[in-house]
Enzyme design. Structure first.
Site, PDB file in Angstrom:
ATOM      1  N   ASP A 237       0.602  -1.121   0.032  1.00  0.00           N
ATOM      2  CA  ASP A 237       0.053   0.070   0.197  1.00  0.00           C
ATOM      3  C   ASP A 237       1.264   0.939  -0.093  1.00  0.00           C
ATOM      4  O   ASP A 237       2.259   1.464   0.445  1.00  0.00           O
ATOM      5  CB  ASP A 237      -0.931  -0.110   1.691  1.00  0.00           C
ATOM      6  CG  ASP A 237      -2.172  -1.484   0.880  1.00  0.00           C
ATOM      7  OD1 ASP A 237      -2.460  -1.690   0.387  1.00  0.00           O
ATOM      8  OD2 ASP A 237      -2.556  -1.663   2.526  1.00  0.00           O
TER       9      ASP A 237
HETATM   10  N1  URA Z   1      -1.279  -5.846   4.354  1.00  0.00           N
HETATM   11  C1  URA Z   1      -2.072  -4.632   4.109  1.00  0.00           C
HETATM   12  O1  URA Z   1      -2.759  -4.132   4.241  1.00  0.00           O
HETATM   13  N2  URA Z   1      -0.952  -3.561   3.310  1.00  0.00           N
HETATM   14  C2  URA Z   1      -0.352  -3.612   3.100  1.00  0.00           C
HETATM   15  O2  URA Z   1       0.730  -3.129   1.862  1.00  0.00           O
HETATM   16  C3  URA Z   1       0.766  -4.980   2.604  1.00  0.00           C
HETATM   17  C4  URA Z   1      -0.100  -5.601   3.220  1.00  0.00           C
END
Ligand code: URA
Length: 232
Positions: A101
């Site tokens: 993310d």
């Molecule tokens: N899980 C999430 O919620 N975000 C990420 O970036 C990676 C794993």
């Protein structure tokens, strides 16, 4: 096609000035011709010699980056820099193996090897991904147990059993084998908690080691081989 000065600075760890000087001193040869222009573009099949030694014939196969916050895992974005913008990597050559993310930091791999991506992303391979998770509320014993069994995040199935290590009241290390959309954030919301900070420090056999946020390096051949092993 990539600029020769970029290939030399990444391949040899040289500064732009060192590359410029070597070119000025006629020490760089491309396919039998002395290089005069540092912006000349080179393809995978070209042969580059420095001081009569072959230095680089192909681009790095797999790259590890330490993604900072505010950098997005896509090829374009109207507002924020993408990993390709930030790390000055060509999206024509490389693609990401999975995603993080925008607000997640840590280890991300990019490669030009479609087969490797396919292997590592396959749900059968169950590549372990390890995160340091900073939580809004203290983690409970009950939540840890649920993480270890499987959490209902409103998908068809519970999440696969996770590895959990409690670091402090608000921090856990979490190992998961899947890569569902926003998985960890959704797991924590399902457990009546919330992710404040998320950092991936390990993927299969690879860790970030000394790579600082915003830095990248090519994987060694033995690291690439280790990714191809059956159980990682
Ligand atoms: N899980 C999430 O919620 N975000 C990420 O970036 C990676 C794993």
């Amino acid at each position: 096609m990539e600029r020769i000065d970029k290939i030399l600075s990444h391949g040899l760890g040289w500064s732009r000035k060192e590359v410029k000087d070597a070119i000025k001193q006629k020490r760089v040869v491309l396919n039998n011709v002395i290089v005069k222009d540092s912006s000349i573009k080179v393809s995978d099949n070209d042969l580059i010699y420095v001081d009569e030694e072959l230095v680089k014939t192909t681009f790095d196969e797999v790259i590890m980056i330490h993604k900072p916050k505010g950098v997005v895992c896509s090829t374009t974005d109207p507002h924020l820099p993408t990993v390709f913008d930030f790390f000055k990597l060509s999206s024509k050559i490389y693609h990401m193996i999975g995603r993080l993310d925008q607000d997640t930091t840590g280890l991300l791999l990019l490669t030009k090897d479609g087969q490797l991506t396919h292997q590592l992303m396959s749900p059968h391979k169950k590549v372990m991904k390890y995160y340091r998770v900073n939580l809004l509320k203290p983690i409970t014993e009950e939540a840890i147990n649920k993480l270890r069994i499987g959490v209902d995040i409103q998908d068809e199935t519970l999440t696969a059993p996770a590895q959990v290590h409690q670091v402090s009241e608000h921090i856990i290390e979490l190992g998961i084998s899947e890569g569902r959309y926003h998985q960890i954030k959704r797991m924590m919301l399902a457990l009546d908690n919330e992710v404040v900070e998320l950092h991936r420090y390990r993927l299969g056999p690879l860790t970030l080691d000394s790579l600082n946020e915003g830095e990248w390096r090519a994987l060694t051949q033995s690291e690439i081989e280790s990714l191809k092993e059956k159980h990682i």
